[in-house]
Design a protein around this motif. Structure first.
Motif, PDB file in Angstrom:
ATOM      1  N   LEU A   9       0.825  -1.208   0.000  1.00  0.00           N
ATOM      2  CA  LEU A   9       0.000   0.000   0.000  1.00  0.00           C
ATOM      3  C   LEU A   9       0.860   1.258   0.000  1.00  0.00           C
ATOM      4  N   GLU A  10       1.989   1.217   0.687  1.00  0.00           N
ATOM      5  CA  GLU A  10       2.904   2.366   0.689  1.00  0.00           C
ATOM      6  C   GLU A  10       3.422   2.620  -0.726  1.00  0.00           C
ATOM      7  N   LEU A  11       3.751   1.556  -1.455  1.00  0.00           N
ATOM      8  CA  LEU A  11       4.217   1.702  -2.837  1.00  0.00           C
ATOM      9  C   LEU A  11       3.101   2.236  -3.734  1.00  0.00           C
ATOM     10  N   GLN A  12       1.879   1.792  -3.490  1.00  0.00           N
ATOM     11  CA  GLN A  12       0.755   2.282  -4.284  1.00  0.00           C
ATOM     12  C   GLN A  12       0.583   3.788  -4.121  1.00  0.00           C
ATOM     13  N   LEU A  13       0.748   4.298  -2.900  1.00  0.00           N
ATOM     14  CA  LEU A  13       0.623   5.731  -2.671  1.00  0.00           C
ATOM     15  C   LEU A  13       1.758   6.498  -3.340  1.00  0.00           C
ATOM     16  N   LEU A  14       2.945   5.920  -3.351  1.00  0.00           N
ATOM     17  CA  LEU A  14       4.065   6.563  -4.044  1.00  0.00           C
ATOM     18  C   LEU A  14       3.781   6.680  -5.538  1.00  0.00           C
ATOM     19  N   GLU A  15       3.190   5.631  -6.099  1.00  0.00           N
ATOM     20  CA  GLU A  15       2.885   5.663  -7.523  1.00  0.00           C
ATOM     21  C   GLU A  15       1.798   6.691  -7.821  1.00  0.00           C
ATOM     22  N   VAL A  16       0.815   6.824  -6.924  1.00  0.00           N
ATOM     23  CA  VAL A  16      -0.218   7.841  -7.106  1.00  0.00           C
ATOM     24  C   VAL A  16       0.404   9.235  -7.151  1.00  0.00           C
ATOM     25  N   GLU A  17       1.384   9.478  -6.264  1.00  0.00           N
ATOM     26  CA  GLU A  17       2.074  10.776  -6.276  1.00  0.00           C
ATOM     27  C   GLU A  17       2.767  11.017  -7.613  1.00  0.00           C
ATOM     28  N   MET A  18       3.406   9.992  -8.159  1.00  0.00           N
ATOM     29  CA  MET A  18       4.062  10.128  -9.464  1.00  0.00           C
ATOM     30  C   MET A  18       3.046  10.441 -10.563  1.00  0.00           C
ATOM     31  N   LEU A  19       1.920   9.744 -10.540  1.00  0.00           N
ATOM     32  CA  LEU A  19       0.904   9.942 -11.565  1.00  0.00           C
ATOM     33  C   LEU A  19       0.279  11.331 -11.467  1.00  0.00           C
ATOM     34  N   LEU A  20       0.093  11.825 -10.242  1.00  0.00           N
ATOM     35  CA  LEU A  20      -0.451  13.173 -10.063  1.00  0.00           C
ATOM     36  C   LEU A  20       0.488  14.226 -10.640  1.00  0.00           C
ATOM     37  N   SER A  21       1.795  13.985 -10.529  1.00  0.00           N
ATOM     38  CA  SER A  21       2.756  14.923 -11.102  1.00  0.00           C
ATOM     39  C   SER A  21       2.773  14.829 -12.629  1.00  0.00           C
ATOM     40  N   MET A  22       2.467  13.649 -13.158  1.00  0.00           N
ATOM     41  CA  MET A  22       2.426  13.461 -14.605  1.00  0.00           C
ATOM     42  C   MET A  22       1.136  14.013 -15.217  1.00  0.00           C
ATOM     43  N   PHE A  23       0.052  13.989 -14.449  1.00  0.00           N
ATOM     44  CA  PHE A  23      -1.262  14.416 -14.938  1.00  0.00           C
ATOM     45  C   PHE A  23      -1.869  15.433 -13.974  1.00  0.00           C
ATOM     46  N   PRO A  24      -1.308  16.645 -13.960  1.00  0.00           N
ATOM     47  CA  PRO A  24      -1.745  17.650 -12.979  1.00  0.00           C
ATOM     48  C   PRO A  24      -3.015  18.400 -13.354  1.00  0.00           C
ATOM     49  N   ARG A  26      -6.841  19.387 -14.379  1.00  0.00           N
ATOM     50  CA  ARG A  26      -8.156  18.970 -13.900  1.00  0.00           C
ATOM     51  C   ARG A  26      -8.776  17.966 -14.876  1.00  0.00           C
ATOM     52  N   GLY A  27      -9.241  16.850 -14.359  1.00  0.00           N
ATOM     53  CA  GLY A  27      -9.892  15.838 -15.180  1.00  0.00           C
ATOM     54  C   GLY A  27      -8.962  14.784 -15.745  1.00  0.00           C
ATOM     55  N   GLU A  28      -7.651  15.004 -15.642  1.00  0.00           N
ATOM     56  CA  GLU A  28      -6.709  14.023 -16.180  1.00  0.00           C
ATOM     57  C   GLU A  28      -6.585  12.803 -15.271  1.00  0.00           C
ATOM     58  N   PHE A  29      -6.574  13.033 -13.967  1.00  0.00           N
ATOM     59  CA  PHE A  29      -6.411  11.947 -12.990  1.00  0.00           C
ATOM     60  C   PHE A  29      -7.549  12.049 -11.984  1.00  0.00           C
ATOM     61  N   SER A  30      -8.352  11.004 -11.875  1.00  0.00           N
ATOM     62  CA  SER A  30      -9.539  11.038 -11.020  1.00  0.00           C
ATOM     63  C   SER A  30      -9.551   9.860 -10.063  1.00  0.00           C
ATOM     64  N   LEU A  31      -9.756  10.154  -8.783  1.00  0.00           N
ATOM     65  CA  LEU A  31      -9.962   9.100  -7.800  1.00  0.00           C
ATOM     66  C   LEU A  31     -10.853   9.632  -6.698  1.00  0.00           C
ATOM     67  N   ASP A  32     -11.455   8.735  -5.956  1.00  0.00           N
ATOM     68  CA  ASP A  32     -12.368   9.115  -4.887  1.00  0.00           C
ATOM     69  C   ASP A  32     -11.626   9.923  -3.821  1.00  0.00           C
ATOM     70  N   ALA A  33     -12.284  10.944  -3.292  1.00  0.00           N
ATOM     71  CA  ALA A  33     -11.638  11.860  -2.347  1.00  0.00           C
ATOM     72  C   ALA A  33     -11.137  11.154  -1.094  1.00  0.00           C
ATOM     73  N   ASP A  34     -11.788  10.058  -0.700  1.00  0.00           N
ATOM     74  CA  ASP A  34     -11.394   9.378   0.534  1.00  0.00           C
ATOM     75  C   ASP A  34     -10.464   8.198   0.289  1.00  0.00           C
ATOM     76  N   ALA A  35     -10.113   7.936  -0.966  1.00  0.00           N
ATOM     77  CA  ALA A  35      -9.320   6.747  -1.293  1.00  0.00           C
ATOM     78  C   ALA A  35      -7.949   6.775  -0.622  1.00  0.00           C
ATOM     79  N   VAL A  36      -7.193   7.846  -0.837  1.00  0.00           N
ATOM     80  CA  VAL A  36      -5.856   7.946  -0.248  1.00  0.00           C
ATOM     81  C   VAL A  36      -5.919   8.092   1.275  1.00  0.00           C
ATOM     82  N   PRO A  37      -6.784   8.980   1.825  1.00  0.00           N
ATOM     83  CA  PRO A  37      -6.864   9.088   3.290  1.00  0.00           C
ATOM     84  C   PRO A  37      -7.200   7.776   3.990  1.00  0.00           C
ATOM     85  N   SER A  38      -8.052   6.939   3.381  1.00  0.00           N
ATOM     86  CA  SER A  38      -8.410   5.671   4.025  1.00  0.00           C
ATOM     87  C   SER A  38      -7.205   4.741   4.111  1.00  0.00           C
TER      88      SER A  38
END
Length: 291
Positions: A9-24, A26-38
């Motif tokens: 799960l720690e690696l998954q969050l790291l990859e999400v950070e990379m993807l957010l930097s690649m697709f900054p 609006r509308g390029e990268f979408s996930l549920d607001a509570d997904a990462v906090p949970s």
């Protein structure tokens, strides 16, 4: 040394950070607001049930014409030790072309080294390899049909919701399942459970239709894939899409009182040789009464 769920799960969050930097944008990268906090709450030392599987969508522009292709990603808790569920869809693709594209995408992902993060690699592959599938030639369609007839895969999704009440939502679920030739069931109440089985692309489309744009309290808890050289029909657990209802406490329609009978549901799962799914859905082992 065995890799733990926490490390994955720690690696998954790291990859999400990379993807957010690649697709900054609006509308390029979408996930549920509570997904990462949970997931973050779980990583801080929670001993409760695992968080929902991480799911997100990436909107891609392919080729000079900037054809829109959406990559849908669902990560098992043990990804990257196990392969992610990745599905590409586009309005520019006919159903057969879309199936062929995803067959090649899954094959590419399976060729990568286990344990390596690969969603970024999948994104690049889709960008580099989608154009040949976007053509409308008859030869392309015939080749696709010939290839996918060799093997078929039954896809089965187990979906959990905090509750399922509204009649218009239930109608949407049943209409979509019928349209996509999916079997399974919808268990109405609190909590609610949906199981769909059929061709992978149809299950993924069902999930996309019912999940978006605004159903927040829902997650895909488990996915099964069974490959066969023949038809998937013999692999189905269910012969239709059932309206599953059990005796519940309180009156139907009272949102706070309509709780389904988990004991009856566990019995139903065991009758279909799927008793272990109970723990996956609810985080606790199911036990039947001796009475």
């Amino acid at each position: 040394m065995a890799v733990t769920v926490k490390e994955c799960l720690e690696l998954q969050l790291l990859e999400v950070e990379m993807l957010l930097s690649m697709f900054p944008k609006r509308g390029e990268f979408s996930l549920d607001a509570d997904a990462v906090p949970s997931i973050q709450r779980y990583l801080r030392g929670a001993d409760g049930a695992l968080p929902p599987q991480l799911e997100y969508r990436i909107a891609l522009d392919v080729g000079e014409a900037k054809v829109k292709v959406e990559l849908q990603v669902l990560l098992p808790h043990m990804y990257p030790q196990v392969a992610p569920q990745v599905f590409a869809r586009s309005d520019a693709l006919h159903r057969q072309q879309q199936l062929q594209l995803n067959t090649h995408l899954v094959s590419h992902i399976s060729s990568l080294d286990a344990g390596d993060l690969c969603v970024c690699e999948a994104v690049q592959w889709v960008k580099d390899n989608s154009l040949p599938f976007l053509g409308n030639s008859k030869a392309s369609s015939e080749c696709a049909a010939e290839e996918v007839r060799v093997k078929e895969t039954l896809h089965r999704m187990w979906i959990y919701s905090h509750h399922i009440y509204r009649q218009e939502l239930r109608k949407k679920i049943f209409d979509c399942a019928k349209k996509l030739n999916l079997t399974g069931f919808c268990l109405t109440g609190k909590p609610g459970v949906i199981c769909v089985e059929g061709l992978r692309e149809n299950c993924e489309e069902f999930w996309h239709v019912i999940r978006y744009p605004n159903w927040k309290h829902i997650s895909c808890k488990h996915v099964e894939n069974i490959e066969t050289e023949g038809s998937i029909e013999s692999l189905r657990l269910f012969h239709s899409f059932e309206d599953l209802q059990f005796q519940a406490h309180g009156d139907y329609g009272l949102r706070n009182d309509y709780h389904m009978d988990l004991g009856q549901f566990l019995e139903f799962l065991k009758q279909h040789q799927k008793g272990h799914i109970f723990q996956i859905l609810f985080g606790v082992e199911g036990k039947l009464s001796d009475n």
